[in-house]
Design a protein around this motif. Sequence first.
Motif, PDB file in Angstrom:
ATOM      1  N   THR A   1      33.563  19.528   5.058  1.00 43.34           N
ATOM      2  CA  THR A   1      33.386  20.092   6.401  1.00 43.34           C
ATOM      3  C   THR A   1      34.584  20.907   7.025  1.00 43.34           C
ATOM      4  O   THR A   1      35.744  20.280   7.236  1.00 43.34           O
ATOM      5  CB  THR A   1      33.081  18.990   7.327  1.00 43.34           C
ATOM      6  OG1 THR A   1      31.942  18.067   6.942  1.00 43.34           O
ATOM      7  CG2 THR A   1      32.863  19.368   8.665  1.00 43.34           C
TER       8      THR A   1
ATOM      9  N   ARG B   1      33.736  21.111  12.856  1.00 42.27           N
ATOM     10  CA  ARG B   1      32.504  20.096  13.340  1.00 42.27           C
ATOM     11  C   ARG B   1      32.620  19.991  14.834  1.00 42.27           C
ATOM     12  O   ARG B   1      33.785  19.808  15.407  1.00 42.27           O
ATOM     13  CB  ARG B   1      33.266  18.747  12.724  1.00 42.27           C
ATOM     14  CG  ARG B   1      32.368  17.488  13.061  1.00 42.27           C
ATOM     15  CD  ARG B   1      33.182  16.251  12.507  1.00 42.27           C
ATOM     16  NE  ARG B   1      32.518  15.141  13.037  1.00 42.27           N
ATOM     17  CZ  ARG B   1      31.584  14.296  12.279  1.00 42.27           C
ATOM     18  NH1 ARG B   1      31.558  14.544  10.969  1.00 42.27           N
ATOM     19  NH2 ARG B   1      31.053  13.283  13.028  1.00 42.27           N
TER      20      ARG B   1
ATOM     21  N   ASP C   1      31.225  17.694  18.081  1.00 40.51           N
ATOM     22  CA  ASP C   1      30.531  16.469  18.421  1.00 40.51           C
ATOM     23  C   ASP C   1      30.272  16.258  19.728  1.00 40.51           C
ATOM     24  O   ASP C   1      31.133  16.331  20.500  1.00 40.51           O
ATOM     25  CB  ASP C   1      31.656  15.258  17.939  1.00 40.51           C
ATOM     26  CG  ASP C   1      31.502  14.879  16.421  1.00 40.51           C
ATOM     27  OD1 ASP C   1      30.567  14.688  16.054  1.00 40.51           O
ATOM     28  OD2 ASP C   1      32.576  15.045  15.839  1.00 40.51           O
TER      29      ASP C   1
ATOM     30  N   GLU D   1      27.885  20.704  12.132  1.00 40.80           N
ATOM     31  CA  GLU D   1      28.894  20.866  11.052  1.00 40.80           C
ATOM     32  C   GLU D   1      28.841  22.207  10.398  1.00 40.80           C
ATOM     33  O   GLU D   1      27.662  22.393   9.991  1.00 40.80           O
ATOM     34  CB  GLU D   1      28.767  19.802  10.068  1.00 40.80           C
ATOM     35  CG  GLU D   1      29.184  18.501  10.614  1.00 40.80           C
ATOM     36  CD  GLU D   1      29.415  17.183   9.804  1.00 40.80           C
ATOM     37  OE1 GLU D   1      29.333  17.550   8.529  1.00 40.80           O
ATOM     38  OE2 GLU D   1      29.564  16.091  10.352  1.00 40.80           O
TER      39      GLU D   1
END
Length: 262
Positions: free
Chosen positions: A6, A9, A11, A29
């Motif tokens: 990854t 990313r 979130d 991702e």
Amino acid sequence: MSADTTLLRVDSLVCRFGGLLAVDHLDMEVAEGAIHALIGPNGAGKSTVINLVTGVYRPTAGTVSFRGERLAGELPSTIARRGVARTFQTIRIWRQMSLLENVMVGFQCRTRSNLVDVLLASRRSRADESATRRKAFEALELVGLEAGAGRLAGSLSYGQQRLLELARAIATQPSLLLLDEPAAGMNPQEAGALVELLFRIRRQGIAILLIEHNMRLVMRVAERITVLSFGRKIAEGSPAEVRSDPGVIKAYLGQSEENAAA
Ligand code: ADP
Ligand code: MG
């Protein structure tokens, strides 16, 4: 997706403009070396995601991490130095400067020289300048504009201006390239050549997050697609999975009805 592949990313990323939730708890991702598309109807929040990742906007909530380290809250220049480059939905070039100069200016954040070096015209800054010039020329070669390196940028066609922006972003040798509608304004031949160019960029080990309305292009180049609608992720998967997703079809039909009404 395993953690070691990854690159980027996000979130639970949120971006609110007053009463409008432009990005609504987005998880996504981008894998190292991938071509990942971010699509969705106008106003879905796609450009806002790029602005959040590159530090132009600060997230209302949520995190952005790059190679496992937090990016959110960093300055755009810092984020660029860490290996994230972008192009803009609205072309930003210096029309009165040559193609080579346009690429070299974008490259500045990556050279070692500080202002004192530049003022003293030290040996190091001259070495940097020639290295920068060479890398800028190589970037023009990659996009196929090297023959006109000395031309004024204002003399380029619209599609070529998009390639120039791309060269400027690539010259910084990023590991992630964020492209905001690179095919907008390109004719079918130029869009076809762009497909090959995106594959060439990927072969250099650069991952691409691609925002694009040209669905033929997206379906040809992207191995993974994330679909946004009103700031929310409504689908994610391979081109085949996304193309046949009823929610995606509905989101796009809504848009074409709006267009028809307008
Ligand atoms: P997309 O790129 O998917 O077309 P955007 O990310 O540009 O969508 O915009 C998402 C929503 O956020 C839209 O409703 C847009 O009007 C709004 N928006 C984007 N930037 C701003 C801003 N700086 N201030 C207020 N609203 C914004
Ligand atoms: Mg946009």
